[in-house]
Design a protein around this motif. Structure first.
Motif, PDB file in Angstrom:
ATOM      1  N   ASP A  28     -10.735   3.980  19.646  1.00  0.00           N
ATOM      2  CA  ASP A  28      -9.987   2.881  19.028  1.00  0.00           C
ATOM      3  C   ASP A  28     -10.269   2.801  17.528  1.00  0.00           C
ATOM      4  O   ASP A  28      -9.475   2.228  16.781  1.00  0.00           O
ATOM      5  CB  ASP A  28     -10.379   1.528  19.652  1.00  0.00           C
ATOM      6  CG  ASP A  28     -10.021   1.419  21.123  1.00  0.00           C
ATOM      7  OD1 ASP A  28      -9.163   2.196  21.588  1.00  0.00           O
ATOM      8  OD2 ASP A  28     -10.615   0.556  21.803  1.00  0.00           O
ATOM      9  N   PHE A  29     -11.399   3.368  17.106  1.00  0.00           N
ATOM     10  CA  PHE A  29     -11.833   3.251  15.713  1.00  0.00           C
ATOM     11  C   PHE A  29     -11.804   4.587  14.970  1.00  0.00           C
ATOM     12  O   PHE A  29     -12.420   4.728  13.919  1.00  0.00           O
ATOM     13  CB  PHE A  29     -13.248   2.644  15.657  1.00  0.00           C
ATOM     14  CG  PHE A  29     -13.356   1.358  16.419  1.00  0.00           C
ATOM     15  CD1 PHE A  29     -12.698   0.215  15.986  1.00  0.00           C
ATOM     16  CD2 PHE A  29     -14.088   1.290  17.589  1.00  0.00           C
ATOM     17  CE1 PHE A  29     -12.782  -0.976  16.700  1.00  0.00           C
ATOM     18  CE2 PHE A  29     -14.189   0.105  18.310  1.00  0.00           C
ATOM     19  CZ  PHE A  29     -13.531  -1.025  17.854  1.00  0.00           C
ATOM     20  N   GLU A  36     -13.812  -7.239  27.822  1.00  0.00           N
ATOM     21  CA  GLU A  36     -12.617  -6.598  27.270  1.00  0.00           C
ATOM     22  C   GLU A  36     -12.798  -5.085  27.256  1.00  0.00           C
ATOM     23  O   GLU A  36     -13.913  -4.585  27.171  1.00  0.00           O
ATOM     24  CB  GLU A  36     -12.357  -7.123  25.856  1.00  0.00           C
ATOM     25  CG  GLU A  36     -12.114  -8.623  25.817  1.00  0.00           C
ATOM     26  CD  GLU A  36     -12.019  -9.171  24.401  1.00  0.00           C
ATOM     27  OE1 GLU A  36     -12.067  -8.364  23.448  1.00  0.00           O
ATOM     28  OE2 GLU A  36     -11.918 -10.391  24.254  1.00  0.00           O
ATOM     29  N   ARG A  37     -11.695  -4.341  27.305  1.00  0.00           N
ATOM     30  CA  ARG A  37     -11.750  -2.876  27.256  1.00  0.00           C
ATOM     31  C   ARG A  37     -11.962  -2.422  25.824  1.00  0.00           C
ATOM     32  O   ARG A  37     -11.403  -2.993  24.884  1.00  0.00           O
ATOM     33  CB  ARG A  37     -10.450  -2.262  27.789  1.00  0.00           C
ATOM     34  CG  ARG A  37     -10.197  -2.483  29.246  1.00  0.00           C
ATOM     35  CD  ARG A  37     -11.142  -1.752  30.170  1.00  0.00           C
ATOM     36  NE  ARG A  37     -11.135  -0.308  29.971  1.00  0.00           N
ATOM     37  CZ  ARG A  37     -12.066   0.498  30.446  1.00  0.00           C
ATOM     38  NH1 ARG A  37     -13.078   0.047  31.136  1.00  0.00           N
ATOM     39  NH2 ARG A  37     -11.997   1.790  30.233  1.00  0.00           N
ATOM     40  N   LEU A  38     -12.772  -1.376  25.671  1.00  0.00           N
ATOM     41  CA  LEU A  38     -13.046  -0.823  24.340  1.00  0.00           C
ATOM     42  C   LEU A  38     -13.344   0.658  24.473  1.00  0.00           C
ATOM     43  O   LEU A  38     -13.971   1.081  25.450  1.00  0.00           O
ATOM     44  CB  LEU A  38     -14.255  -1.542  23.719  1.00  0.00           C
ATOM     45  CG  LEU A  38     -14.648  -1.025  22.342  1.00  0.00           C
ATOM     46  CD1 LEU A  38     -14.561  -2.162  21.332  1.00  0.00           C
ATOM     47  CD2 LEU A  38     -16.070  -0.494  22.345  1.00  0.00           C
ATOM     48  N   ALA A  39     -12.879   1.456  23.514  1.00  0.00           N
ATOM     49  CA  ALA A  39     -13.199   2.877  23.447  1.00  0.00           C
ATOM     50  C   ALA A  39     -13.523   3.222  22.002  1.00  0.00           C
ATOM     51  O   ALA A  39     -12.939   2.649  21.074  1.00  0.00           O
ATOM     52  CB  ALA A  39     -12.018   3.717  23.934  1.00  0.00           C
ATOM     53  N   LEU A  40     -14.437   4.152  21.807  1.00  0.00           N
ATOM     54  CA  LEU A  40     -14.756   4.567  20.440  1.00  0.00           C
ATOM     55  C   LEU A  40     -13.535   5.120  19.739  1.00  0.00           C
ATOM     56  O   LEU A  40     -13.376   4.955  18.531  1.00  0.00           O
ATOM     57  CB  LEU A  40     -15.887   5.601  20.431  1.00  0.00           C
ATOM     58  CG  LEU A  40     -17.283   5.107  20.781  1.00  0.00           C
ATOM     59  CD1 LEU A  40     -18.310   6.221  20.555  1.00  0.00           C
ATOM     60  CD2 LEU A  40     -17.671   3.879  19.984  1.00  0.00           C
ATOM     61  N   GLY A  53     -14.991  11.547  13.966  1.00  0.00           N
ATOM     62  CA  GLY A  53     -15.531  11.365  15.304  1.00  0.00           C
ATOM     63  C   GLY A  53     -16.723  12.250  15.623  1.00  0.00           C
ATOM     64  O   GLY A  53     -17.041  12.460  16.793  1.00  0.00           O
ATOM     65  N   ARG A  54     -17.410  12.734  14.582  1.00  0.00           N
ATOM     66  CA  ARG A  54     -18.556  13.623  14.772  1.00  0.00           C
ATOM     67  C   ARG A  54     -19.854  12.894  14.429  1.00  0.00           C
ATOM     68  O   ARG A  54     -19.888  12.048  13.538  1.00  0.00           O
ATOM     69  CB  ARG A  54     -18.411  14.868  13.905  1.00  0.00           C
ATOM     70  CG  ARG A  54     -17.125  15.648  14.179  1.00  0.00           C
ATOM     71  CD  ARG A  54     -16.903  16.724  13.152  1.00  0.00           C
ATOM     72  NE  ARG A  54     -16.900  16.148  11.809  1.00  0.00           N
ATOM     73  CZ  ARG A  54     -16.989  16.874  10.686  1.00  0.00           C
ATOM     74  NH1 ARG A  54     -17.071  18.189  10.745  1.00  0.00           N
ATOM     75  NH2 ARG A  54     -16.978  16.278   9.509  1.00  0.00           N
ATOM     76  N   GLN A  96     -17.119   0.455  11.215  1.00  0.00           N
ATOM     77  CA  GLN A  96     -17.052  -0.349  12.436  1.00  0.00           C
ATOM     78  C   GLN A  96     -18.357  -0.198  13.207  1.00  0.00           C
ATOM     79  O   GLN A  96     -18.739   0.904  13.572  1.00  0.00           O
ATOM     80  CB  GLN A  96     -15.892   0.103  13.325  1.00  0.00           C
ATOM     81  CG  GLN A  96     -15.834  -0.601  14.661  1.00  0.00           C
ATOM     82  CD  GLN A  96     -15.597  -2.099  14.546  1.00  0.00           C
ATOM     83  OE1 GLN A  96     -14.647  -2.516  13.885  1.00  0.00           O
ATOM     84  NE2 GLN A  96     -16.444  -2.898  15.173  1.00  0.00           N
ATOM     85  N   PHE A  97     -19.049  -1.283  13.425  1.00  0.00           N
ATOM     86  CA  PHE A  97     -20.243  -1.278  14.268  1.00  0.00           C
ATOM     87  C   PHE A  97     -19.814  -1.490  15.716  1.00  0.00           C
ATOM     88  O   PHE A  97     -18.912  -2.278  16.004  1.00  0.00           O
ATOM     89  CB  PHE A  97     -21.191  -2.402  13.860  1.00  0.00           C
ATOM     90  CG  PHE A  97     -22.099  -2.062  12.705  1.00  0.00           C
ATOM     91  CD1 PHE A  97     -23.471  -2.074  12.874  1.00  0.00           C
ATOM     92  CD2 PHE A  97     -21.580  -1.739  11.465  1.00  0.00           C
ATOM     93  CE1 PHE A  97     -24.315  -1.771  11.811  1.00  0.00           C
ATOM     94  CE2 PHE A  97     -22.409  -1.435  10.401  1.00  0.00           C
ATOM     95  CZ  PHE A  97     -23.786  -1.450  10.577  1.00  0.00           C
TER      96      PHE A  97
END
Length: 196
Positions: A73-74, A67-71, A170-171, A111-112
């Motif tokens: 997304d969280f 499945e597609r996933l990007a950071l 996001g840092r 989210q891990f």
């Protein structure tokens, strides 16, 4: 002839980078690769003050399940990013601890995400996740390309296992270049969670 020499230099640089990223480490142990001279993690956890944090790259790709996933997304959640391989003894040792912390913090906006690297088969990675009851997704990165997306000089994963804690903006807030126990991961995660 010049093109051949440039290609050899590029291949040598890629091989050196691959060796640095394949260091499977244990807390305070000696070289894990025998006489390969692989640099391994120090066992320390590096914390970064909020004002000094660098943006984490928006890693994206396919998960072990395809499945597609990007950071991204969280975004807005605290992300615990763990780099692992099914072949790595310290990764095996820390897996159950990571699962316990993931389950304990799931309702706190954490989210891990895993990055499975150096596994040439998704089957090995999937069997590892099943054996340890891993409840979170892992990007499948057999050749380590995702790890190279971290900017030079940033607080990047330099060993296997490595764990990064990414804040809600996001840092990169913390990095561990070692296998983590449940207690050590919780201690590193708590200050980032308290930032609100």
């Amino acid at each position: 002839m010049i093109q051949f020499r440039s290609a050899r230099v590029a291949l040598a640089a890629a091989a050196t980078g691959a060796l640095a990223l394949t260091a499977c480490t244990a807390d305070g142990a000696g070289p894990s690769g025998g006489d390969t001279n692989i640099v391994q993690g120090s066992g320390d956890i590096t914390h970064v003050a909020a004002a000094d944090r660098q943006e984490a790259p928006d890693l994206a790709g396919e998960t072990i399940e395809g499945e597609r996933l990007a950071l991204s997304d969280f975004r807005g959640q605290v992300i615990v990013l763990n780099v692992w391989g099914s072949w790595c003894a310290p990764c095996i040792a820390e897996a159950d601890d990571l699962v316990r912390v993931a389950e304990a913090t799931a309702d706190q906006g954490v989210q891990f995400v895993g990055i499975n690297t150096r596994d040439n088969s998704r089957v090995n990675a999937a069997e590892f996740e099943e054996a340890h009851g891993v409840p979170y997704p892992s990007l499948y990165d057999p050749d380590g390309r995702l790890l190279l997306e971290f900017p030079r000089g940033s607080l990047n994963p330099q060993a296997i296992p490595s764990t990064l804690i990414i804040d809600r903006e996001g840092r990169i807030a913390a990095r561990a270049l070692t296998a983590l126990s449940e207690e050590r991961l919780t201690e590193a995660l708590d200050p980032v969670l308290q930032e609100g």
